[in-house]
Design a protein around this motif. Structure first.
Motif, PDB file in Angstrom:
ATOM      1  N   LEU A  61      14.516  -6.745   3.081  1.00 46.69           N
ATOM      2  CA  LEU A  61      15.242  -7.993   3.265  1.00 46.69           C
ATOM      3  C   LEU A  61      16.667  -7.809   2.762  1.00 46.69           C
ATOM      4  O   LEU A  61      16.880  -7.166   1.727  1.00 46.69           O
ATOM      5  CB  LEU A  61      14.557  -9.131   2.491  1.00 46.69           C
ATOM      6  N   ASP A  62      17.619  -8.361   3.466  1.00 46.09           N
ATOM      7  CA  ASP A  62      19.017  -8.277   3.065  1.00 46.09           C
ATOM      8  C   ASP A  62      19.170  -8.749   1.618  1.00 46.09           C
ATOM      9  O   ASP A  62      18.622  -9.786   1.227  1.00 46.09           O
ATOM     10  CB  ASP A  62      19.855  -9.153   4.008  1.00 46.09           C
ATOM     11  N   ALA A  63      19.914  -7.973   0.811  1.00 46.61           N
ATOM     12  CA  ALA A  63      20.068  -8.267  -0.622  1.00 46.61           C
ATOM     13  C   ALA A  63      20.676  -9.645  -0.853  1.00 46.61           C
ATOM     14  O   ALA A  63      20.266 -10.358  -1.776  1.00 46.61           O
ATOM     15  CB  ALA A  63      20.920  -7.198  -1.291  1.00 46.61           C
ATOM     16  N   GLU A  64      21.638 -10.032  -0.035  1.00 47.60           N
ATOM     17  CA  GLU A  64      22.261 -11.354  -0.201  1.00 47.60           C
ATOM     18  C   GLU A  64      21.255 -12.471   0.100  1.00 47.60           C
ATOM     19  O   GLU A  64      21.217 -13.491  -0.575  1.00 47.60           O
ATOM     20  CB  GLU A  64      23.494 -11.476   0.709  1.00 47.60           C
ATOM     21  N   LEU A  65      20.430 -12.256   1.097  1.00 46.72           N
ATOM     22  CA  LEU A  65      19.402 -13.249   1.430  1.00 46.72           C
ATOM     23  C   LEU A  65      18.374 -13.354   0.301  1.00 46.72           C
ATOM     24  O   LEU A  65      17.966 -14.458  -0.068  1.00 46.72           O
ATOM     25  CB  LEU A  65      18.725 -12.848   2.738  1.00 46.72           C
ATOM     26  N   LEU A  66      18.002 -12.225  -0.291  1.00 53.31           N
ATOM     27  CA  LEU A  66      17.065 -12.241  -1.422  1.00 53.31           C
ATOM     28  C   LEU A  66      17.662 -13.009  -2.597  1.00 53.31           C
ATOM     29  O   LEU A  66      16.991 -13.825  -3.222  1.00 53.31           O
ATOM     30  CB  LEU A  66      16.691 -10.823  -1.849  1.00 53.31           C
ATOM     31  N   ARG A  67      18.939 -12.778  -2.884  1.00 50.18           N
ATOM     32  CA  ARG A  67      19.601 -13.529  -3.964  1.00 50.18           C
ATOM     33  C   ARG A  67      19.582 -15.024  -3.667  1.00 50.18           C
ATOM     34  O   ARG A  67      19.343 -15.836  -4.550  1.00 50.18           O
ATOM     35  CB  ARG A  67      21.031 -13.042  -4.155  1.00 50.18           C
ATOM     36  N   ARG A  68      19.796 -15.367  -2.414  1.00 49.31           N
ATOM     37  CA  ARG A  68      19.786 -16.790  -2.046  1.00 49.31           C
ATOM     38  C   ARG A  68      18.381 -17.378  -2.197  1.00 49.31           C
ATOM     39  O   ARG A  68      18.204 -18.477  -2.697  1.00 49.31           O
ATOM     40  CB  ARG A  68      20.284 -16.958  -0.617  1.00 49.31           C
ATOM     41  N   TYR A  69      17.368 -16.640  -1.760  1.00 54.09           N
ATOM     42  CA  TYR A  69      15.984 -17.124  -1.902  1.00 54.09           C
ATOM     43  C   TYR A  69      15.606 -17.299  -3.370  1.00 54.09           C
ATOM     44  O   TYR A  69      14.917 -18.246  -3.734  1.00 54.09           O
ATOM     45  CB  TYR A  69      14.994 -16.150  -1.262  1.00 54.09           C
ATOM     46  N   LEU A  70      16.050 -16.359  -4.201  1.00 57.53           N
ATOM     47  CA  LEU A  70      15.752 -16.437  -5.635  1.00 57.53           C
ATOM     48  C   LEU A  70      16.659 -17.437  -6.353  1.00 57.53           C
ATOM     49  O   LEU A  70      16.439 -17.742  -7.521  1.00 57.53           O
ATOM     50  CB  LEU A  70      15.910 -15.065  -6.295  1.00 57.53           C
ATOM     51  N   GLN A  71      17.673 -17.934  -5.655  1.00 58.89           N
ATOM     52  CA  GLN A  71      18.643 -18.861  -6.239  1.00 58.89           C
ATOM     53  C   GLN A  71      19.252 -18.261  -7.492  1.00 58.89           C
ATOM     54  O   GLN A  71      19.419 -18.915  -8.509  1.00 58.89           O
ATOM     55  CB  GLN A  71      17.993 -20.215  -6.538  1.00 58.89           C
ATOM     56  N   SER A  72      19.562 -16.980  -7.386  1.00 61.82           N
ATOM     57  CA  SER A  72      20.049 -16.231  -8.535  1.00 61.82           C
ATOM     58  C   SER A  72      21.046 -15.178  -8.066  1.00 61.82           C
ATOM     59  O   SER A  72      20.834 -14.547  -7.033  1.00 61.82           O
ATOM     60  CB  SER A  72      18.869 -15.545  -9.218  1.00 61.82           C
ATOM     61  N   PRO A  73      22.100 -14.970  -8.824  1.00 61.48           N
ATOM     62  CA  PRO A  73      23.042 -13.924  -8.433  1.00 61.48           C
ATOM     63  C   PRO A  73      22.482 -12.521  -8.649  1.00 61.48           C
ATOM     64  O   PRO A  73      23.060 -11.551  -8.184  1.00 61.48           O
ATOM     65  CB  PRO A  73      24.248 -14.179  -9.341  1.00 61.48           C
ATOM     66  N   ASP A  74      21.367 -12.408  -9.331  1.00 57.29           N
ATOM     67  CA  ASP A  74      20.854 -11.099  -9.687  1.00 57.29           C
ATOM     68  C   ASP A  74      19.330 -11.062  -9.612  1.00 57.29           C
ATOM     69  O   ASP A  74      18.651 -11.644 -10.457  1.00 57.29           O
ATOM     70  CB  ASP A  74      21.316 -10.772 -11.115  1.00 57.29           C
ATOM     71  N   PRO A  75      18.754 -10.372  -8.609  1.00 64.56           N
ATOM     72  CA  PRO A  75      17.295 -10.302  -8.512  1.00 64.56           C
ATOM     73  C   PRO A  75      16.648  -9.588  -9.691  1.00 64.56           C
ATOM     74  O   PRO A  75      15.457  -9.707  -9.916  1.00 64.56           O
ATOM     75  CB  PRO A  75      17.035  -9.530  -7.220  1.00 64.56           C
ATOM     76  N   ASP A  76      17.471  -8.834 -10.458  1.00 64.34           N
ATOM     77  CA  ASP A  76      16.914  -8.122 -11.610  1.00 64.34           C
ATOM     78  C   ASP A  76      16.368  -9.064 -12.674  1.00 64.34           C
ATOM     79  O   ASP A  76      15.737  -8.622 -13.625  1.00 64.34           O
ATOM     80  CB  ASP A  76      17.967  -7.200 -12.229  1.00 64.34           C
ATOM     81  N   ARG A  77      16.605 -10.323 -12.531  1.00 62.22           N
ATOM     82  CA  ARG A  77      16.025 -11.284 -13.477  1.00 62.22           C
ATOM     83  C   ARG A  77      14.519 -11.405 -13.278  1.00 62.22           C
ATOM     84  O   ARG A  77      13.813 -11.887 -14.137  1.00 62.22           O
ATOM     85  CB  ARG A  77      16.685 -12.642 -13.286  1.00 62.22           C
ATOM     86  N   TYR A  78      14.051 -11.017 -12.119  1.00 62.32           N
ATOM     87  CA  TYR A  78      12.644 -11.228 -11.777  1.00 62.32           C
ATOM     88  C   TYR A  78      11.875  -9.950 -11.486  1.00 62.32           C
ATOM     89  O   TYR A  78      10.693  -9.864 -11.780  1.00 62.32           O
ATOM     90  CB  TYR A  78      12.542 -12.150 -10.560  1.00 62.32           C
ATOM     91  N   ILE A  79      12.510  -8.967 -10.861  1.00 59.83           N
ATOM     92  CA  ILE A  79      11.779  -7.781 -10.420  1.00 59.83           C
ATOM     93  C   ILE A  79      11.666  -6.801 -11.586  1.00 59.83           C
ATOM     94  O   ILE A  79      12.579  -6.046 -11.880  1.00 59.83           O
ATOM     95  CB  ILE A  79      12.455  -7.135  -9.192  1.00 59.83           C
ATOM     96  N   THR A  80      10.527  -6.863 -12.222  1.00 57.38           N
ATOM     97  CA  THR A  80      10.254  -6.039 -13.393  1.00 57.38           C
ATOM     98  C   THR A  80       9.288  -4.911 -13.024  1.00 57.38           C
ATOM     99  O   THR A  80       8.700  -4.906 -11.936  1.00 57.38           O
ATOM    100  CB  THR A  80       9.615  -6.884 -14.511  1.00 57.38           C
ATOM    101  N   ARG A  81       9.111  -4.008 -13.951  1.00 59.84           N
ATOM    102  CA  ARG A  81       8.142  -2.920 -13.761  1.00 59.84           C
ATOM    103  C   ARG A  81       6.746  -3.501 -13.508  1.00 59.84           C
ATOM    104  O   ARG A  81       6.013  -3.023 -12.638  1.00 59.84           O
ATOM    105  CB  ARG A  81       8.152  -2.040 -15.018  1.00 59.84           C
ATOM    106  N   GLU A  82       6.391  -4.553 -14.252  1.00 58.58           N
ATOM    107  CA  GLU A  82       5.071  -5.178 -14.074  1.00 58.58           C
ATOM    108  C   GLU A  82       4.938  -5.801 -12.689  1.00 58.58           C
ATOM    109  O   GLU A  82       3.869  -5.735 -12.074  1.00 58.58           O
ATOM    110  CB  GLU A  82       4.833  -6.233 -15.157  1.00 58.58           C
ATOM    111  N   ALA A  83       6.020  -6.414 -12.195  1.00 57.59           N
ATOM    112  CA  ALA A  83       5.981  -7.018 -10.863  1.00 57.59           C
ATOM    113  C   ALA A  83       5.776  -5.954  -9.791  1.00 57.59           C
ATOM    114  O   ALA A  83       4.995  -6.149  -8.846  1.00 57.59           O
ATOM    115  CB  ALA A  83       7.267  -7.801 -10.602  1.00 57.59           C
TER     116      ALA A  83
END
Length: 174
Positions: free
Chosen positions: A120-142
């Motif tokens: 998925l396009d990185a900008e679209l993922l940021r928009r879906y997550l409503q966050s400027p940085d997906p690294d807030r959510y995508i962890t090793r555990e995830a």
């Protein structure tokens, strides 16, 4: 001359923010989340496009929503059990709330990792997550959780906990 409209009553103001105020406030909370320690980026490995939602994703959302709702219900119910003992109540409520938060964070991160893997396009993922940085959510555990859901073979000798749980969710449809 009298007005045909009855007198307007003053509107009652709720103490709970609603509408744009709450939306802006939630965005501020999301923006304040720090990047996850050891944040991950998932390499694209898209599956062939299908019309329907993959059953393992439906099972993932169902599993974690059930857990989140159970913890939130417990937090609410604790007032009837410990409403007269502040220290006991606050300790148990915070345990329940932080457990619900952890499940929610893992769910969002696993879902985001799936979207990243689907290229998925990185900008679209940021928009879906409503966050400027997906690294807030995508962890090793995830990522481990997603690997279990999708049947990936772990690199570690012992299967990580979240990989095993992901396998069970995919297998049982829970």
């Amino acid at each position: 001359m009298t007005s045909p409209h009855p007198r307007k009553r003053p509107q009652r103001r709720s103490e709970i923010p609603r509408g744009p105020q709450q939306t802006a406030g939630l965005q501020e909370v999301r923006d304040a989340l720090p990047p996850a320690p050891e944040a991950c980026t998932v390499a694209p490995a898209p599956r062939p496009a299908e019309e329907g939602v993959p059953p393992e994703l439906l099972a993932l959302v169902t599993h974690h929503c059930r857990r989140i709702n159970a913890y939130l219900a417990r937090a609410q119910h604790l007032q009837t059990l410990h409403g007269d003992r502040m220290r006991q109540w606050q300790r148990l409520v915070l345990y329940a709330l932080t457990d619900a938060l952890a499940h929610n964070h893992l769910l969002a991160g696993t879902f985001a990792a799936h979207l990243q893997r689907q290229d998925l396009d990185a900008e679209l993922l940021r928009r879906y997550l409503q966050s400027p940085d997906p690294d807030r959510y995508i962890t090793r555990e995830a990522v481990q959780h997603l690997d279990g859901l999708t049947g990936a073979v772990p690199e570690e000798a012992a299967e990580p906990v979240w990989t095993a749980i992901g396998r069970r969710i995919a297998r049982d449809g829970d």
